[in-house]
Design a protein around this motif. Structure first.
Motif, PDB file in Angstrom:
ATOM      1  N   GLU A 114       0.820  -1.193   0.000  1.00 24.53           N
ATOM      2  CA  GLU A 114       0.000   0.000   0.000  1.00 24.53           C
ATOM      3  C   GLU A 114       0.864   1.257   0.000  1.00 24.53           C
ATOM      4  O   GLU A 114       1.974   1.253   0.548  1.00 24.53           O
ATOM      5  CB  GLU A 114      -0.934   0.027   1.216  1.00 24.53           C
ATOM      6  CG  GLU A 114      -0.232   0.075   2.549  1.00 24.53           C
ATOM      7  CD  GLU A 114      -1.187   0.246   3.722  1.00 24.53           C
ATOM      8  OE1 GLU A 114      -2.407   0.367   3.510  1.00 24.53           O
ATOM      9  OE2 GLU A 114      -0.687   0.268   4.868  1.00 24.53           O
ATOM     10  N   LEU A 115       0.317   2.317  -0.599  1.00 22.40           N
ATOM     11  CA  LEU A 115       1.010   3.598  -0.597  1.00 22.40           C
ATOM     12  C   LEU A 115       0.942   4.213   0.800  1.00 22.40           C
ATOM     13  O   LEU A 115      -0.125   4.284   1.409  1.00 22.40           O
ATOM     14  CB  LEU A 115       0.372   4.541  -1.614  1.00 22.40           C
ATOM     15  CG  LEU A 115       0.930   5.958  -1.650  1.00 22.40           C
ATOM     16  CD1 LEU A 115       2.364   5.968  -2.170  1.00 22.40           C
ATOM     17  CD2 LEU A 115       0.046   6.861  -2.519  1.00 22.40           C
ATOM     18  N   VAL A 116       2.097   4.662   1.283  1.00 22.87           N
ATOM     19  CA  VAL A 116       2.161   5.346   2.569  1.00 22.87           C
ATOM     20  C   VAL A 116       2.192   6.858   2.351  1.00 22.87           C
ATOM     21  O   VAL A 116       1.407   7.593   2.942  1.00 22.87           O
ATOM     22  CB  VAL A 116       3.404   4.908   3.357  1.00 22.87           C
ATOM     23  CG1 VAL A 116       3.520   5.704   4.649  1.00 22.87           C
ATOM     24  CG2 VAL A 116       3.364   3.410   3.632  1.00 22.87           C
ATOM     25  N   ALA A 117       3.107   7.309   1.504  1.00 22.38           N
ATOM     26  CA  ALA A 117       3.243   8.736   1.251  1.00 22.38           C
ATOM     27  C   ALA A 117       3.990   8.945  -0.050  1.00 22.38           C
ATOM     28  O   ALA A 117       4.798   8.095  -0.442  1.00 22.38           O
ATOM     29  CB  ALA A 117       3.982   9.431   2.391  1.00 22.38           C
ATOM     30  N   ALA A 118       3.720  10.063  -0.708  1.00 21.06           N
ATOM     31  CA  ALA A 118       4.390  10.390  -1.961  1.00 21.06           C
ATOM     32  C   ALA A 118       4.696  11.880  -1.992  1.00 21.06           C
ATOM     33  O   ALA A 118       4.004  12.681  -1.343  1.00 21.06           O
ATOM     34  CB  ALA A 118       3.520  10.001  -3.154  1.00 21.06           C
ATOM     35  N   ILE A 119       5.728  12.234  -2.769  1.00 17.81           N
ATOM     36  CA  ILE A 119       6.108  13.635  -2.905  1.00 17.81           C
ATOM     37  C   ILE A 119       6.584  13.879  -4.329  1.00 17.81           C
ATOM     38  O   ILE A 119       7.384  13.108  -4.866  1.00 17.81           O
ATOM     39  CB  ILE A 119       7.192  14.021  -1.867  1.00 17.81           C
ATOM     40  CG1 ILE A 119       7.505  15.518  -1.960  1.00 17.81           C
ATOM     41  CG2 ILE A 119       8.432  13.157  -1.999  1.00 17.81           C
ATOM     42  CD1 ILE A 119       8.344  16.018  -0.769  1.00 17.81           C
ATOM     43  N   THR A 120       6.071  14.942  -4.950  1.00 17.64           N
ATOM     44  CA  THR A 120       6.474  15.264  -6.312  1.00 17.64           C
ATOM     45  C   THR A 120       7.788  16.038  -6.291  1.00 17.64           C
ATOM     46  O   THR A 120       8.275  16.451  -5.231  1.00 17.64           O
ATOM     47  CB  THR A 120       5.409  16.115  -7.004  1.00 17.64           C
ATOM     48  OG1 THR A 120       5.346  17.401  -6.352  1.00 17.64           O
ATOM     49  CG2 THR A 120       4.034  15.441  -6.930  1.00 17.64           C
ATOM     50  N   SER A 121       8.333  16.254  -7.467  1.00 17.06           N
ATOM     51  CA  SER A 121       9.582  17.006  -7.557  1.00 17.06           C
ATOM     52  C   SER A 121       9.396  18.437  -7.071  1.00 17.06           C
ATOM     53  O   SER A 121      10.354  19.070  -6.609  1.00 17.06           O
ATOM     54  CB  SER A 121      10.105  17.001  -8.993  1.00 17.06           C
ATOM     55  OG  SER A 121       9.124  17.527  -9.868  1.00 17.06           O
ATOM     56  N   GLY A 122       8.181  18.936  -7.136  1.00 13.21           N
ATOM     57  CA  GLY A 122       7.892  20.284  -6.669  1.00 13.21           C
ATOM     58  C   GLY A 122       7.547  20.373  -5.200  1.00 13.21           C
ATOM     59  O   GLY A 122       7.338  21.467  -4.670  1.00 13.21           O
ATOM     60  N   TYR A 179      -0.612  11.588   1.514  1.00 11.03           N
ATOM     61  CA  TYR A 179      -0.453  10.598   2.569  1.00 11.03           C
ATOM     62  C   TYR A 179      -1.653   9.660   2.639  1.00 11.03           C
ATOM     63  O   TYR A 179      -2.792  10.055   2.368  1.00 11.03           O
ATOM     64  CB  TYR A 179      -0.331  11.272   3.939  1.00 11.03           C
ATOM     65  CG  TYR A 179       0.896  12.122   4.111  1.00 11.03           C
ATOM     66  CD1 TYR A 179       0.872  13.475   3.826  1.00 11.03           C
ATOM     67  CD2 TYR A 179       2.092  11.562   4.565  1.00 11.03           C
ATOM     68  CE1 TYR A 179       1.999  14.264   3.976  1.00 11.03           C
ATOM     69  CE2 TYR A 179       3.219  12.335   4.732  1.00 11.03           C
ATOM     70  CZ  TYR A 179       3.165  13.688   4.434  1.00 11.03           C
ATOM     71  OH  TYR A 179       4.294  14.450   4.586  1.00 11.03           O
ATOM     72  N   ALA A 180      -1.380   8.424   3.060  1.00  7.13           N
ATOM     73  CA  ALA A 180      -2.465   7.517   3.395  1.00  7.13           C
ATOM     74  C   ALA A 180      -3.153   8.050   4.649  1.00  7.13           C
ATOM     75  O   ALA A 180      -2.499   8.622   5.536  1.00  7.13           O
ATOM     76  CB  ALA A 180      -1.926   6.116   3.650  1.00  7.13           C
ATOM     77  N   ASP A 181      -4.463   7.845   4.740  1.00  7.36           N
ATOM     78  CA  ASP A 181      -5.205   8.349   5.890  1.00  7.36           C
ATOM     79  C   ASP A 181      -4.656   7.799   7.202  1.00  7.36           C
ATOM     80  O   ASP A 181      -4.653   8.485   8.226  1.00  7.36           O
ATOM     81  CB  ASP A 181      -6.686   7.978   5.761  1.00  7.36           C
ATOM     82  CG  ASP A 181      -7.398   8.785   4.686  1.00  7.36           C
ATOM     83  OD1 ASP A 181      -8.477   8.359   4.246  1.00  7.36           O
ATOM     84  OD2 ASP A 181      -6.862   9.843   4.280  1.00  7.36           O
ATOM     85  N   SER A 182      -4.164   6.569   7.166  1.00 11.53           N
ATOM     86  CA  SER A 182      -3.709   5.908   8.385  1.00 11.53           C
ATOM     87  C   SER A 182      -2.439   6.534   8.979  1.00 11.53           C
ATOM     88  O   SER A 182      -2.115   6.276  10.140  1.00 11.53           O
ATOM     89  CB  SER A 182      -3.464   4.427   8.116  1.00 11.53           C
ATOM     90  OG  SER A 182      -2.490   4.263   7.102  1.00 11.53           O
ATOM     91  N   VAL A 183      -1.724   7.333   8.194  1.00  9.28           N
ATOM     92  CA  VAL A 183      -0.469   7.912   8.699  1.00  9.28           C
ATOM     93  C   VAL A 183      -0.504   9.436   8.772  1.00  9.28           C
ATOM     94  O   VAL A 183       0.466  10.051   9.240  1.00  9.28           O
ATOM     95  CB  VAL A 183       0.738   7.463   7.850  1.00  9.28           C
ATOM     96  CG1 VAL A 183       0.780   5.946   7.753  1.00  9.28           C
ATOM     97  CG2 VAL A 183       0.708   8.104   6.461  1.00  9.28           C
ATOM     98  N   LYS A 184      -1.583  10.043   8.314  1.00  7.21           N
ATOM     99  CA  LYS A 184      -1.676  11.512   8.338  1.00  7.21           C
ATOM    100  C   LYS A 184      -1.508  12.030   9.758  1.00  7.21           C
ATOM    101  O   LYS A 184      -2.094  11.518  10.697  1.00  7.21           O
ATOM    102  CB  LYS A 184      -3.017  11.967   7.765  1.00  7.21           C
ATOM    103  CG  LYS A 184      -3.087  11.912   6.259  1.00  7.21           C
ATOM    104  CD  LYS A 184      -4.441  12.409   5.757  1.00  7.21           C
ATOM    105  CE  LYS A 184      -4.530  12.336   4.249  1.00  7.21           C
ATOM    106  NZ  LYS A 184      -5.859  12.742   3.749  1.00  7.21           N
ATOM    107  N   GLY A 185      -0.681  13.050   9.897  1.00  8.65           N
ATOM    108  CA  GLY A 185      -0.425  13.637  11.203  1.00  8.65           C
ATOM    109  C   GLY A 185       0.670  12.956  11.995  1.00  8.65           C
ATOM    110  O   GLY A 185       1.127  13.480  13.012  1.00  8.65           O
TER     111      GLY A 185
END
Length: 121
Positions: A46-54, A59-65
């Protein structure tokens, strides 16, 4: 060939923190989105978090915050700061990135080998 190498996993008690790092190496012209995924035993990746070049993050709801993703474009490195860890965060964490070897190449999707994160209760 581009390689992604993760580090920073380990064993931590519930409520503790860990910081994962993933460095891309090889012939790299550009890196687009970088992300962290995780896979627990018997579950799908499952996706946890992603960040673009910019710098736009997701974030996945389960890890937000609790988790924060960041990147250092000069070092071709992405980080995942994990705070207030819970036993359900236990999984193998994988780094993922979309990479170009040279200006006119197609985007290549690459995975790291994974790093184990274990959170004890």
């Amino acid at each position: 060939q581009v390689q992604l190498v993760e580090s920073g996993g380990g064993l931590v008690q519930a409520g503790g923190s860990l910081r994962l790092s993933c460095a891309a190496s090889g012939i790299i012209f550009s890196i687009n989105t970088m992300a962290w995924y995780r896979q627990a035993p018997g579950k799908q990746r499952e996706l946890v978090a992603a960040i673009t070049s910019g710098g736009t993050t997701n974030y996945a709801d389960s890890v937000k915050g609790r988790f924060t993703i960041s990147r250092d474009n000069a070092k071709n490195t992405v980080y995942l700061q994990m705070n207030t860890l819970k036993p359900e965060d236990t999984a193998v964490y994988y780094c993922n990135a979309d990479v170009k070897n040279w200006r006119w190449a197609s985007w290549l999707n690459r995975w790291g080998q994974g790093t184990q994160v274990t959170v004890s209760s």
